[in-house]
Design an enzyme around this catalytic site. Structure first.
Site, PDB file in Angstrom:
ATOM      1  N   ASN A 173      -8.655   4.495  -4.049  1.00  0.00           N
ATOM      2  CA  ASN A 173      -7.559   3.955  -3.249  1.00  0.00           C
ATOM      3  C   ASN A 173      -7.968   2.725  -2.462  1.00  0.00           C
ATOM      4  OD1 ASN A 173      -4.907   4.115  -1.843  1.00  0.00           O
ATOM      5  ND2 ASN A 173      -6.232   4.461  -0.054  1.00  0.00           N
ATOM      6  N   ASP A 281      -6.851  -1.792   0.741  1.00  0.00           N
ATOM      7  CA  ASP A 281      -6.096  -0.979  -0.220  1.00  0.00           C
ATOM      8  C   ASP A 281      -5.976  -1.697  -1.556  1.00  0.00           C
ATOM      9  OD1 ASP A 281      -4.590   1.632  -0.213  1.00  0.00           O
ATOM     10  OD2 ASP A 281      -3.077   0.306  -1.108  1.00  0.00           O
ATOM     11  N   ASP A 312     -10.697  11.428  -3.703  1.00  0.00           N
ATOM     12  CA  ASP A 312     -10.257  11.231  -2.329  1.00  0.00           C
ATOM     13  C   ASP A 312      -8.916  10.499  -2.290  1.00  0.00           C
ATOM     14  OD1 ASP A 312     -10.951  11.178   0.576  1.00  0.00           O
ATOM     15  OD2 ASP A 312     -10.785   9.016   0.243  1.00  0.00           O
ATOM     16  N   HIS A 316      -2.384   8.456  -2.154  1.00  0.00           N
ATOM     17  CA  HIS A 316      -2.118   7.083  -1.715  1.00  0.00           C
ATOM     18  C   HIS A 316      -2.302   6.063  -2.837  1.00  0.00           C
ATOM     19  CE1 HIS A 316      -1.585   8.760   2.172  1.00  0.00           C
ATOM     20  NE2 HIS A 316      -2.813   9.205   2.231  1.00  0.00           N
ATOM     21  N   GLU A 346      -7.331  15.045  -3.904  1.00  0.00           N
ATOM     22  CA  GLU A 346      -6.976  15.399  -2.524  1.00  0.00           C
ATOM     23  C   GLU A 346      -5.564  14.918  -2.248  1.00  0.00           C
ATOM     24  OE1 GLU A 346      -8.094  14.271   2.081  1.00  0.00           O
ATOM     25  OE2 GLU A 346      -8.221  12.804   0.480  1.00  0.00           O
TER      26      GLU A 346
END
Ligand SMILES: [Ca+2]
Ligand SMILES: [Ca+2]
Ligand SMILES: [Ca+2]
Length: 615
Positions: A173, A281, A312, A316, A346
């Site tokens: 991410n 990002d 992780d 997102h 996650e």
């Protein structure tokens, strides 16, 4: 014979076997090859996971504590007295304690991220270090604070030689916070949406045309993304002097591969396009970025022959990224002789039912997600703020996962983690009047739920030593080697007079003993790993929760009964009519059914029983 005695005998036999082979190098090599073959055949649901953050587990090499960097803690990141800095734990430390981890009954290690991080981040006066591993700059090498790439290879090989798997923790991410925006010198840019700041205008809809012909992320073709030449649609990104090549591979240093829209509010569009507290990002819609991460993480599979990835911040990242990335990793692993490579994402959340998490197995096509619904349901049941029907609702939702209940058996279940706090902390937070003994009983019952019910039990390092914690995040990341953090060391641990001021690797700790007994029982009983699960009893108040699990080969029933209440349970529980006699694998079990199809269950407050049926 108790299961604990059985497990001890099995362990002793294995040790004798290993000792007998030790002098003979060829036999040892054959044994190692056999262990590797055996573990490659195991399914994800056969494992018991042990999750640890290397910085907080054991310091096997004081020479690497500063990561080869010079200066004070703001340069090296090392300050073992501060919960937000590196403490010195490393990969050699993990290697030293494989006996301890395997003795606990764990069959696989989920290693917190070990790639090279930006050592320190944060505004002046608010700095902290990348000891947790989630601020990656170099995705291709181990952070020197944790050791070398060779240390990681040695750890993977040593785990494999004893039949244990190793899962790495990866991030796609974001990278470390390196890119800044001219408009926000304090690095606190608010999110700027695609509607207000389209990609084809400089700084808003009234701005000068840029990136002519770019059709937005609805067109995922390389030709479309080739039209994206300027990254200043929302803010003006820049890279501070000296950090122009901080990231590896080098392509990651160009702001064009990032969203550059400011901080996520974790709602709406910003959830996938916004910066996570300033972390850069990545533009994971761009096919160049997709291929870049397939190359990065495919290479680690090739180099090490690891057994899985924990992803992780998966929620997102746009679903299309995972739809491409996951099959690519599975194919890479299969080509490396790893047919059962496990991948779980996650997807953090507060919900205690399946739907918000299950959608990521259908839309993103993640093979599994960390089971936050289990964690939240278990905490609510164990705290007594919900009846045991919260667990019944949880498992009814297994139908929602892609692949249904069989897929739900591959979800890593957990009670505690490094972000959201440990079970003991959450239960004490829910009822501050609980004394240590009452809290320990609930933590024990929680581990019985974790290790006997469907899913892949995921233990968080330190829980087995009675760690409690004073909160979430840094407050849930206590050192397992002797800590120098006063806040950690000031707290009582459960089940021991020790504190974290001394090393916490006691195999006689009551929680270590209980987990070891139940983990070994799980490994021995296919019904607990691969068996279907049928809820037999639940209710609107704390009290009885019972399920049956069935051996996939023989159909033999295992009856599991848990009492989340503080008064005894006396109840008739439905069983199969052919389940006439019972053998106690743990706790009080009836010798025989009361009548065909009904067994009498008697449990003390917060007690549990695991009963194997026979005709
Ligand atoms: Ca060290
Ligand atoms: Ca940034
Ligand atoms: Ca994102």
């Amino acid at each position: 014979m108790s299961p604990r005695t059985l497990a001890a005998l099995a362990l002793a036999a294995a040790q004798l076997y290993a000792a007998g082979l030790a002098p003979q190098a060829t036999a040892r090599a054959a044994s190692t090859a056999g262990a590797l073959h055996e573990l490659r055949e195991r399914l994800p649901e056969d494992e018991v996971l042990y999750f640890l953050l290397p910085d907080r587990f054991e310091n096997g090499d004081p020479a690497n504590d500063r990561g080869g960097l010079a200066g004070g803690r703001l340069q090296t990141g090392f300050d073992p007295t501060d919960k937000g800095f590196f403490h010195g734990g490393d990969l050699k430390g993990v290697l030293q304690h494989l006996d301890y981890i395997q003795g606990l009954g764990a069959t696989a290690i989920w290693l917190g991220p070990v790639f090279r991080n930006q050592p320190v981040q944060g505004a002046p006066g608010h700095e902290s270090a990348g000891y947790h591993g989630y601020w990656i700059t170099d995705f291709t090498h181990v952070d020197p604070h944790f050791g070398s790439d060779d240390d990681l290879k040695a750890l993977v090989d040593a785990a494999h030689a004893r039949g244990m798997k190793l899962y790495m923790d990866i991030v796609a991410n974001h990278t470390a916070d390196v890119i800044r925006y001219r408009e926000c010198p304090r690095n606190d840019c608010a999110y700027r949406s695609i509607a207000d700041y389209p990609y084809t205008r400089r700084g808003g809809v009234g701005g000068a045309p840029i990136n002519e012909g770019f059709r937005g992320d609805a067109d995922g073709s390389a030709a479309n993304y080739a039209r994206l030449a300027r990254p200043d649609w929302a803010y003006t990104p820049w890279v501070p002097a000296g950090l122009e090549h901080a990231k590896v591979p080098d392509w990651l240093n160009d702001p064009i591969w990032y969203h550059n829209r400011g901080d996520s509010t974790f709602a709406g569009e910003s959830s996938t396009y916004g910066d996570f507290s300033g972390l850069d990002d990545l533009m994971t819609e761009n096919p160049r970025v997709v291929q870049g991460f397939i190359d990065i993480y495919g290479d680690w599979i090739d180099r090490l022959g690891i057994d899985g990835y924990r992803i992780d911040t998966a929620r997102h990242v746009n679903p299309e990224f995972w739809q491409a990335f996951v099959p690519a990793m599975q194919a890479r692993a299969a080509a490396r002789g790893i047919p059962n490579f496990h991948i779980f994402g996650e997807v953090a959340g507060d919900a205690d039912t399946a739907a918000p998490y299950a959608q990521h197995t259908r839309v993103d096509r993640l093979p599994a997600v960390l089971d936050f619904a289990f964690r939240n349901s278990a905490v609510e049941a164990l705290a007594g703020v919900q009846g045991t029907d919260v667990l019944a609702r949880l498992y009814a939702g297994d139908a929602l996962y892609e692949g249904g209940p069989a897929a739900a058996r591959r979800l890593p279940t957990f009670l505690s983690n490094h972000d959201d706090g440990r079970l003991a902390f959450l239960l004490r937070h829910a009822d501050p009047k609980l004394d240590d003994k009452q809290l320990l009983a609930r933590v024990e019952l929680g581990h019985a739920l974790l290790l006997a019910l469907r899913g892949v039990p995921t233990l968080y390092a330190g829980d087995e030593q009675g760690f409690v914690g004073l909160g979430r995040d840094q407050d849930a990341r206590q050192d397992q080697f002797a800590s120098q953090v006063a806040r950690y060391n000031g707290q009582h641990l459960l089940g021991t007079r020790a504190t974290t001021a001394t090393a916490s690797f006691a195999t006689e700790h009551p929680l270590y003993q209980l987990v070891a007994e139940l983990a070994k029982l799980r490994v021995a009983e296919p019904a607990l790993r691969r068996g279907t699960q049928l809820v037999r009893a639940s209710g609107p108040k704390p009290g009885l929760f019972a399920v049956s699990r069935f051996d996939p080969a023989t159909g033999r029933e295992l009856l599991l009964a848990f009492n989340t209440g503080t008064t005894p349970v006396h109840a008739q529980v439905q069983v199969n009519v052919d389940s006439r006699r019972f053998l106690a694998l743990h706790g009080p079990c009836p010798a025989a059914a009361s009548a065909p199809g009904s067994a009498a269950i008697e449990l003390p407050p917060l007690g549990f029983a695991i009963c194997a049926a026979a005709p």
